[in-house]
Design an enzyme around this catalytic site. Structure first.
Site, PDB file in Angstrom:
ATOM      1  N   LYS A  87     -36.256  32.194  25.689  1.00 33.93           N
ATOM      2  CA  LYS A  87     -34.550  32.541  25.951  1.00 33.93           C
ATOM      3  C   LYS A  87     -33.904  33.523  25.644  1.00 33.93           C
ATOM      4  O   LYS A  87     -34.855  34.236  25.310  1.00 33.93           O
ATOM      5  CB  LYS A  87     -34.303  31.256  25.290  1.00 33.93           C
ATOM      6  CG  LYS A  87     -32.491  31.332  25.071  1.00 33.93           C
ATOM      7  CD  LYS A  87     -33.100  30.368  23.911  1.00 33.93           C
ATOM      8  CE  LYS A  87     -30.651  29.507  24.449  1.00 33.93           C
ATOM      9  NZ  LYS A  87     -30.227  28.280  22.889  1.00 33.93           N
TER      10      LYS A  87
HETATM   11  C1  E4P Z   1     -27.857  27.375  23.250  1.00 36.40           C
HETATM   12  O1  E4P Z   1     -28.886  26.727  23.496  1.00 36.40           O
HETATM   13  C2  E4P Z   1     -27.205  27.797  21.459  1.00 36.40           C
HETATM   14  O2  E4P Z   1     -28.276  26.944  20.950  1.00 36.40           O
HETATM   15  C3  E4P Z   1     -26.117  26.939  21.169  1.00 36.40           C
HETATM   16  O3  E4P Z   1     -25.516  25.578  22.030  1.00 36.40           O
HETATM   17  C4  E4P Z   1     -24.672  27.430  21.168  1.00 36.40           C
HETATM   18  O4  E4P Z   1     -23.139  26.811  20.773  1.00 36.40           O
HETATM   19  P1  E4P Z   1     -22.314  27.103  20.008  1.00 36.40           P
HETATM   20  O5  E4P Z   1     -21.435  27.778  20.337  1.00 36.40           O
HETATM   21  O6  E4P Z   1     -22.266  25.463  18.727  1.00 36.40           O
HETATM   22  O7  E4P Z   1     -23.293  27.437  18.450  1.00 36.40           O
END
Ligand code: E4P
Length: 218
Positions: A87
């Site tokens: 990622k």
């Molecule tokens: C995506 O891969 C992220 O981990 C994630 O969805 C972040 O979301 P949040 O806005 O709930 O932190």
């Protein structure tokens, strides 16, 4: 649409996996910290643990912000397990790193995407997944789901193979909206996935079926 769970919590990952409908996992440094996972070796061991539970792609995020650092970290992460997806944030160095990883056959998830332009660059660089954060857009009074429609439309116009992974999903209705918008994947908290099961008429109907059965089968 594929279902990923957005957590580093082992119990929740197991619970979602036991449902039999889980296709993968996404994590990020905040989610790892929430579980108290720290130190390079513990972090790597945690990713391997997740990969051994779920038969699907598991996103592991790089911490480095420079190209060389991202490549170094990403290669180590990718070597942990065949299901690891590296990622990478959608920055200048991040896009270069995604291009590098895709040329090496390493799967990537381009994260922190908030605009169609960022999503176009991710696809051009050959990202396996692009992660538009819909909840965080809603938080600033923008329209997260609309971004999913825009990216799905652009990718279909140009035939990009990058999969649209709707992220930052906050509730069950977001999942339905992302499915309607044509997202390839939704990564969701466990509660949002379980929320899909809920309907008061299901509960009432089941209660009635069981009480009718019990009348004749005491
Ligand atoms: C995506 O891969 C992220 O981990 C994630 O969805 C972040 O979301 P949040 O806005 O709930 O932190």
């Amino acid at each position: 649409m594929k279902f990923f769970i957005d957590t580093a919590n082992i119990d929740q990952i197991k619970e979602a996996n036991d449902l039999g409908v889980l296709d993968g996992v996404t994590t990020n440094p905040s989610l790892m910290a929430k579980e108290g996972i720290s130190g390079e070796d513990n972090i790597k061991a945690h990713y391997v643990k997740i990969c051994n539970i779920v038969d699907g792609d598991v996103s592991a995020e790089v911490i480095a912000t420079d190209f060389e650092g991202m490549v170094r970290e990403g290669e180590i992460l990718a070597a942990l397990h065949p299901n690891i997806v590296v990622k990478v944030p959608v920055t200048k160095d991040g896009i270069k790193a995604i291009k590098y990883f895709s040329s090496k056959g390493i799967k990537t998830n381009c994260t922190l995407v908030f605009s169609p332009g960022q999503a176009l660059l991710a696809a051009k660089a050959g990202a396996t997944y692009v992660s538009p954060f819909i909840g965080r857009l809603d938080d600033i009074a923008s329209d997260g789901v609309e971004l999913i429609y825009q990216i799905v439309d652009l990718y279909s116009t140009y035939g990009y193979e990058t999969q649209v992974l709707a992220a930052s999903i906050r509730h069950t209705q977001h999942i339905i909206q992302c499915a309607e918008a044509g997202a390839d994947v939704s990564t969701c908290p466990l509660d949002a996935i379980l929320g899909l099961l809920k309907h008061p008429l299901t509960d009432l109907g089941l209660e009635k079926f069981l009480s009718d059965y019990r009348k004749l089968n005491p």
